[in-house]
Design an enzyme around this catalytic site. Structure first.
Site, PDB file in Angstrom:
ATOM      1  N   TYR A 119      90.617  19.665  -3.933  1.00  0.00           N
ATOM      2  CA  TYR A 119      89.445  20.423  -3.476  1.00  0.00           C
ATOM      3  C   TYR A 119      88.337  19.467  -3.081  1.00  0.00           C
ATOM      4  CZ  TYR A 119      85.391  23.485  -3.409  1.00  0.00           C
ATOM      5  OH  TYR A 119      84.265  24.163  -3.013  1.00  0.00           O
ATOM      6  N   GLU A 207      83.683  23.166   3.313  1.00  0.00           N
ATOM      7  CA  GLU A 207      84.644  23.226   2.207  1.00  0.00           C
ATOM      8  C   GLU A 207      86.051  23.014   2.740  1.00  0.00           C
ATOM      9  OE1 GLU A 207      85.796  27.020   0.307  1.00  0.00           O
ATOM     10  OE2 GLU A 207      84.978  26.173  -1.545  1.00  0.00           O
TER      11      GLU A 207
END
Ligand code: GDP
Ligand code: MN
Length: 397
Positions: A119, A207
């Site tokens: 992530y 993101e």
């Protein structure tokens, strides 16, 4: 302003970040050609909506067992089939709410073999007023969930704007993510690239979930979610052009065309207020009196009759609105202009719910007189508390 994954990936590619080759498809008949232009043996077919969680999402009215908006295909024919199956349907994910979002575009991408899912995000940290990196070894998961359950698996730090991005930032991320060998160098370069893109394009949020290590041991951005600072769009014509209005709330879209600050909420009392602070106070006082605001709406300091009329139309087009509270303090704004706008709007769109109007400030007497003489069923109020009490009573009985 948010953009689609395929648009974000095109930007990433322009900046030199590693992404898979892909094609966007707007019409079913384009799917086969698009897939055929890509290398197999694996294709990924991805619904393009401004919401995450597509992989785990489901299509509305789908039969049980039918999976969501990210599908793997093993041939051009299969990719074509998947794309046709998704186009035009409504995808529901935990981020879209129960109504879901209609899929108008599909992205077909060359599939990657995945060794690890990580992530990564860049965002503007309001506490430090700096650009922050957030990374975690738990890719593909909801970061909120990771933060709640295993916060030790998240690393986050901000970058001093004076020095900007430095290679040690990248190494810190690489070691936290457990990268090895040449991946460390790739990571240092990639983070620098992302930081540059972030700052140059006035990005608000970027993101990459997941950032992957491929079978071959390379870093790659497998998903990309990107939002931009709307106040800076005027200096990025290329980014502004990426706006997809079909992804936006139609009421918020109409409001933006008239330069009204409008945010849809889920309460029952529509509010029309001038000034953001007064709008916040109005929402608070509605809550204090036991009801919920249906929206935040700031018509601004220099509202015209047309703007007020448009604001009124937007409020009344919301089926949840069971009553309307107009709360105006006439500083620069004159109360008589507001009154005329309200009357004009009511005459144009009709009024099926109770309306409370509280006016104060410049030309308040003329404003009140205009409303009194209009013959319309408007409840007058003297102060903020009185106004809130009256509208809540009118709605809740
Ligand atoms: P999201 O569900 O909206 O976040 O969409 P993502 O783009 O993150 O895709 C969801 C999941 O699909 C990823 O976490 C991967 O596990 C899987 N996926 C996406 N692209 C590929 C790919 O190229 N190859 C493989 N094997 N899986 C993929
Ligand atoms: Mn994702």
């Amino acid at each position: 302003m948010n953009i689609h994954e395929y648009q974000a990936k095109a930007l990433l590619r322009d900046y030199g970040a590693p992404v898979s080759d892909g094609r966007v498809v707007m019409r079913a008949e384009e799917a086969k050609t698009a897939a055929g232009e890509l290398e197999g043996p694996l294709w990924v077919v991805k619904a393009q909506i401004h919401a995450g969680g597509r992989g785990k999402g489901h299509f509305k009215e789908a039969g049980a067992g039918e999976k969501g908006g990210v599908r793997l295909a093993k041939s051009v024919e299969e990719a074509d089939e998947e794309a046709r199956r998704m186009l035009g349907r409504t995808l529901v994910t935990h981020q879209t709410g129960p109504d879901g979002k209609e899929v108008g575009r599909i992205y077909i991408e060359e599939g990657s073999g995945i060794a690890r899912e990580l992530y990564l995000a860049l965002l503007v940290d309001r506490q430090t007023s700096r650009v922050s990196f957030v990374c975690s070894t738990e890719g593909g998961m909801d970061i909120e969930e990771v933060a709640a359950e295993t916060p030790e698996k998240i690393l986050s730090f901000s970058v001093d704007p004076v020095t900007g991005y430095q290679p040690f930032h990248g190494r810190r991320i690489a070691f936290m993510l457990g990268l090895e060998g040449k991946q460390v160098k790739q990571c240092v370069a990639l983070m620098g690239t992302l930081y540059r893109l972030f700052v140059e394009k006035d990005v608000e949020m970027l993101e990459i979930n997941p950032l992957i290590v491929t079978d071959a041991g390379e870093l790659k951005c497998l998903d990309a979610k990107m939002g931009f600072d709307s106040n800076a769009l005027y200096r990025h014509g290329d980014i502004a052009a990426l706006r997809d209005e079909s992804e936006e709330d139609p009421k918020e879209l109409a409001a933006s065309k008239y330069d009204l600050n409008y945010i849809a909420l889920d309460g029952e009392i529509g509010c029309m207020v001038n000034g953001a602070g007064l709008a916040m106070a109005t929402m608070d006082i509605i809550k204090l009196h036991g009801a919920e605001p249906a929206n935040f709406l700031d018509v601004g300091g220099g509202a015209t009759k047309e703007k007020v009329t448009e604001a009124f139309k937007i409020i009344t087009s919301d089926a949840n609105v069971k009553g309307i509270l107009v709360n105006i303090f006439g500083g620069i704004m004159r109360c008589d202009i507001i009154a005329e706008g309200v009357i004009a709007a009511v005459k144009e769109v009709g009024l099926e719910v109770p309306l409370v109007v509280r006016l104060e400030g410049t030309n308040v007497e003329q404003g009140k007189a205009i409303i009194d003489q209009s013959g319309l069923n408007v409840i007058a109020a003297d102060d903020l508390s009185d106004a809130a009490a009256k509208i809540v009573k009118a709605v809740k009985g």
